[in-house]
Scaffold this motif. Structure first.
Motif: not given
Length: 650
Positions: A499, A505, A612
């Protein structure tokens, strides 16, 4: 700020199985792999393990310890005739050693080598007969453990065995030691039986009777009891193994604390320890590939230096080899300093550079992986050359950044940081070291920060967006190398960063600017000492001074600008997920009090590559009694809030 490691608070157990000393036949491949894997995990986490299935008969251990207790319970005059002599064997009186430096330590000991009495006119003590039988089994067990340790490092099977060819002889520091801890008579609590220390050894074996008192320091810095477990041997990693595993394995700090009262049904504590040392001429740590670094000390010279430091008040002749060797087993203790790494290494990325569209060849993957492993294990950072990010893009970002920060305050504050993790951070608004304001301004940037923004993007955004395309290729290839180093699949770390560059993130670019101060103070803190919470961090800098890093000797060293390079740092997420094999270096910026002729004010672009938010900050334990790890978000938020003074990131 540098974080605490996820605590390992329980000593694991490793079943030797087919590698036990009582198995004469060659163990099968599956057994080698299983024991290697379990030993690697234990030594990476806490530096010690209980061994079961070891093949050393209980009756030999019990006979050894019971005859030893009988010896130590004799009157003093019966024992002192065995006072320690120059052949590295003999009796050590109560209160004659100090490891912690805070006062006498309440133990008696007896040092001996397997051949101590082969040419001695004295009759061997009673415990010597079972020791000879035990030693033959012990040699087999030790060799097999050495083989496992080599396999865990990707070395040939005999890598460590060949460093211990003289073990048990007069020319080696390897030695047995009996320790006896009688109860004190003054009723104090927590009396020190043996002061806190790590061993200088490769590995140490502890055989114990059914008594309390032994403690190790866990990875959270707390002392934990290590109870007697029937039928086991306690195996400890030492300093030599720590250095020769590139500090992957932990040399465990340990001590003995004496109970102030008799424990019903338990004898006074007595232990037999085998200190397995490398041969005296072996280097205490691997030599550096850098010809400017001094050659490592030999095992003998390293021990001699530590002995001089620890026992400089001793009246004995410390220059005598045998005398120093026997003393080392007392001093095998004092916690050692790591061989200092005081220079940032350079890694040429070569065909893994971002400008190479084709798949790199296998040899290049292996070379870059090997060099990154060495750099991250030793000091936690490296200059990258051949990275493929065009210099003109880096220079354009930094020059546009300097121009932005030199504007009047009212022109910058309209870009004040907002909830999308981008924007301007004012001077004196952050404290990482906690000692006062830190003299920097910053701007946080996500590549898509202004894609849906009504305002015109700041001038550095266009070159950042172009730079980011190169960066993504470079970062993915570095991530693959890190996975390969740890024996994982190529996408191991990439899959933890799915992400990136979206709201879920924390990966972000950060421009930092450090104007000169007006009070002419020296060593003004531009950015406080910290380790990054990232997987990895990429630092692009202009030609200026100020960045410093804490080397492995605990000294701040300058990290100069090197044209055409990117500075790559390991972060705490990588530190934890490499089981502390890789260092997360502590670093800071010190602002010069005077202008450096020909050099601009310091400006840097930093890319924080974060996993993430839902990823675990450290690997989950197989022990169900150990709490689940924090997520990246839950780990990061309290620390960030404390440094920045925000209530929430969202």
């Amino acid at each position: 700020m540098q974080s605490e490691t996820p605590p390992c608070t329980k000593v694991p157990t490793v079943d030797m199985g087919g590698l036990g000393a009582h198995h004469a036949e060659e163990p099968c491949q599956q057994e080698w792999e299983r024991v290697t894997r379990e030993l690697e995990q234990a030594f990476s986490d806490i530096g010690c393990a209980y061994l079961t299935g070891h093949g050393v008969p209980d009756h030999l251990i019990n006979e050894m310890l019971s005859t030893s207790v009988a010896f130590f319970k004799q009157q003093e005059e019966a024992k002192i005739r065995w006072a320690e002599d120059a052949n590295v064997h003999g009796y050590i009186k109560m209160n004659s050693e100090r490891y912690a430096g805070a006062g006498p330590e309440l133990h008696e000991s007896f040092l001996f080598k397997p051949d101590s009495y082969s040419s001695c006119n004295k009759e061997a003590p009673l415990f010597f007969t079972p020791l000879v039988s035990l030693h033959e089994l012990h040699r087999t067990l030790s060799r097999r453990l050495m083989t496992c340790l080599a396999l865990s490092q990707g070395k040939n099977r005999n890598h460590f065995v060949n460093m211990h060819l003289e073990s048990g002889t007069k020319n080696s520091c390897s030695i047995y030691r009996l320790n006896y801890y009688p109860l004190t008579s003054d009723g104090r609590e927590d009396a020190t039986g043996f002061g806190a220390h790590t061993d200088f050894t490769t590995i140490s074996f502890i055989y114990s009777n059914n008594s309390k008192g032994f403690q190790v320091r866990d990875s959270a810095g707390q002392w934990i009891d290590v109870p007697y477990v029937p039928g086991t041997i306690l195996l400890l990693a030492g300093d030599f193994l720590h250095f020769h595993s590139n500090k992957k394995f932990t040399p465990v700090m340990h001590r003995v604390v004496l109970p102030s009262e008799v424990q019903p049904g338990r004898p006074p504590r007595c232990t037999l320890i085998w200190f397995e040392h490398a041969d005296s001429h072996q280097p205490m740590w691997p030599p550096s590939e850098d010809p400017n670094q001094p050659a490592p000390q030999g095992v003998k010279d390293y021990i001699m230096e530590k002995v001089k430091t620890a026992f400089e008040s001793s009246s004995r002749d410390i220059t005598d080899y045998n005398s120093s060797s026997r003393r080392h087993s007392r001093c095998s203790s004092m916690q050692s300093e790591a061989p200092p790494c005081s220079k940032v290494p350079t890694v040429d990325v070569g065909d893994l550079g971002a400008h190479h569209a084709e798949e790199p060849c296998q040899q290049e993957w292996e070379r870059v992986t090997r060099e990154l492993e060495q750099a991250f294990s030793n000091i936690g950072c490296a200059y990258l050359t051949g990275h493929g990010v065009p210099d003109h893009l880096i220079n354009e970002v930094l020059s546009a950044g300097v121009a932005f920060f030199k504007q009047q305050e009212e022109d910058k504050i309209r870009w004040d940081e907002d909830t999308s993790v981008h924007g301007y951070i004012r001077m004196n608004s952050e404290r990482y070291a906690g000692a006062g304001p830190e003299l920097h301004e910053s701007f946080l940037i996500k590549p898509d920060s202004y894609s849906s923004c009504d305002e015109e993007a700041p001038p550095f955004m266009t070159p950042v967006a172009s730079l980011h395309e190169f960066y993504r290729t470079l970062c993915q290839r570095v991530m693959i190398c890190l996975g390969l180093i740890l024996g994982k699949n190529r996408d191991y770390f990439i899959n933890m960063h799915q992400e990136n560059d979206i709201k879920n993130n924390l990966s972000v670019y950060r421009l930092n600017y450090y104007p000169l101060t007006s009070d002419a103070r020296k060593d003004v803190i531009g950015f406080g000492a910290h380790a990054d919470y990232t997987t990895i961090t990429f630092l692009f800098s202009n030609d200026s001074k100020g960045l410093q890093m804490l080397d492995s000797a605990g000294q701040w060293m300058d990290v100069p600008y090197v044209p055409g390079t990117i500075l790559l740092l390991a972060g705490e997420f990588l530190h934890f997920h490499s089981y502390k094999r890789f260092k997360a270096p502590m670093h800071r910026v010190v602002v010069p009090s005077e202008h450096q002729p020909g050099k601009p004010h310091r400006c840097s672009l930093v890319r924080f590559e974060q996993p993430d938010l839902h990823q675990p900050m450290w690997p989950a334990s197989e022990d169900p009694t150990i709490p689940a790890p924090l997520s990246v978000k839950d780990y990061y938020m309290p620390i960030a809030n404390k440094a920045i003074g925000k209530e929430s990131w969202e």
